[in-house]
Design an enzyme around this catalytic site. Structure first.
Site, PDB file in Angstrom:
ATOM      1  N   CYS A  79       0.835  -1.214   0.000  1.00  0.00           N
ATOM      2  CA  CYS A  79       0.000   0.000   0.000  1.00  0.00           C
ATOM      3  C   CYS A  79       0.868   1.263   0.000  1.00  0.00           C
ATOM      4  CB  CYS A  79      -0.974  -0.062   1.164  1.00  0.00           C
ATOM      5  SG  CYS A  79      -2.413   0.964   0.866  1.00  0.00           S
ATOM      6  N   HIS A 171      -3.304  -4.897   1.754  1.00  0.00           N
ATOM      7  CA  HIS A 171      -2.631  -5.196   3.024  1.00  0.00           C
ATOM      8  C   HIS A 171      -2.693  -6.692   3.347  1.00  0.00           C
ATOM      9  CE1 HIS A 171      -2.306  -1.040   4.654  1.00  0.00           C
ATOM     10  NE2 HIS A 171      -3.275  -0.821   3.800  1.00  0.00           N
ATOM     11  N   GLU A 173      -1.145  -8.168   5.712  1.00  0.00           N
ATOM     12  CA  GLU A 173      -0.968  -8.353   7.166  1.00  0.00           C
ATOM     13  C   GLU A 173      -2.283  -8.204   7.918  1.00  0.00           C
ATOM     14  OE1 GLU A 173      -0.373  -5.720   5.486  1.00  0.00           O
ATOM     15  OE2 GLU A 173      -1.032  -4.012   6.666  1.00  0.00           O
TER      16      GLU A 173
HETATM   17  N1  GLN Z   1      -3.515   6.410   0.960  1.00  0.00           N
HETATM   18  C1  GLN Z   1      -2.278   6.182   1.623  1.00  0.00           C
HETATM   19  C2  GLN Z   1      -1.163   7.000   0.992  1.00  0.00           C
HETATM   20  O1  GLN Z   1      -1.346   7.631   0.022  1.00  0.00           O
HETATM   21  C3  GLN Z   1      -1.939   4.705   1.615  1.00  0.00           C
HETATM   22  C4  GLN Z   1      -2.972   3.948   2.379  1.00  0.00           C
HETATM   23  C5  GLN Z   1      -2.476   2.723   3.038  1.00  0.00           C
HETATM   24  O2  GLN Z   1      -1.280   2.453   3.139  1.00  0.00           O
HETATM   25  N2  GLN Z   1      -3.408   1.972   3.575  1.00  0.00           N
HETATM   26  O3  GLN Z   1      -0.091   7.006   1.490  1.00  0.00           O
END
Ligand code: GLN
Length: 198
Positions: A79, A171, A173
């Site tokens: 992410c 994610h 995890e």
């Molecule tokens: N939206 C977040 C970002 O731009 C990432 C979101 C996440 O890691 N769950 O950094």
């Protein structure tokens, strides 16, 4: 095997848990010296702007880039971690490593309230679908020729690898399934065998 978990912000505890449950020792990485005897690194989800800014401030961007110079230091970005590994970030672009030839756009699945879980088909993990949790996830808008897609959601690539690097928009995890952490640990093991590093 020792895996660093970048411990600046985000889902650090969950990654530590999954890394250890998958059979490696997890090391919290806050400063460049914490990288010293790690065999690979996980960059958790969180807020990429905050994580990138603090990484730059603590000298971690430089230290990690130094570590990756030989091309044998594996990194898995989930992410926000994917954003920090992306070569280009469309729109608002945080300080980052830029090691993977992808363009990413942030928050491309909507706001927190639009978070979702989906049973994802990930062929490299076997036939059983993976419960993938998306939270303000980024989208990969372009993949360079060095990048191999590993999973799709509605036509978008949501997991990919490029040499020693692995990225996912979601994610792993957040679900009890350990297979992606195990996949990453296998990758670390293989790379170290090839590189002749103990
Ligand atoms: N939206 C977040 C970002 O731009 C990432 C979101 C996440 O890691 N769950 O950094």
């Amino acid at each position: 095997m020792k895996i660093g978990v970048l411990a600046i912000q985000g889902d650090v505890r969950e990654h530590v848990h999954h890394t250890e449950a998958a059979g490696a020792e997890a090391v919290l990485v806050r400063l460049p010296r914490d990288l010293e005897d790690t065999d690979g690194l996980i960059i958790p989800g969180g807020e990429s702007t905050t994580i990138g800014m603090l990484m730059a401030e603590y000298g971690l961007i430089e230290a990690i880039l130094q570590r990756t110079r030989a091309g044998t230091y594996p990194i898995y970005g989930t992410c926000a971690g994917l954003i920090l590994l992306a070569k280009e970030v469309i729109g608002f672009s945080p300080a980052r490593l830029g090691l993977v030839d992808i363009d990413a756009s942030r928050n491309a699945y909507g706001r927190q309230i639009a978070s979702f879980e989906v049973a994802l088909d990930i062929p490299v993990l076997g036939p059983q679908p993976f419960p993938a949790v998306f939270i303000r996830a980024p989208k990969i808008q372009r993949l360079g020729p060095s990048v191999t897609p590993l999973a799709w959601h509605h036509g978008d690539v949501v997991m990919a690898e490029a040499g020693p690097y692995l990225v996912s928009s979601f994610h792993p995890e957040m679900s009890p399934d350990l297979r992606i952490h195990q996949y990453f640990l296998e990758k670390v093991k293989k790379l170290h065998e090839v590189a002749g590093v103990s």
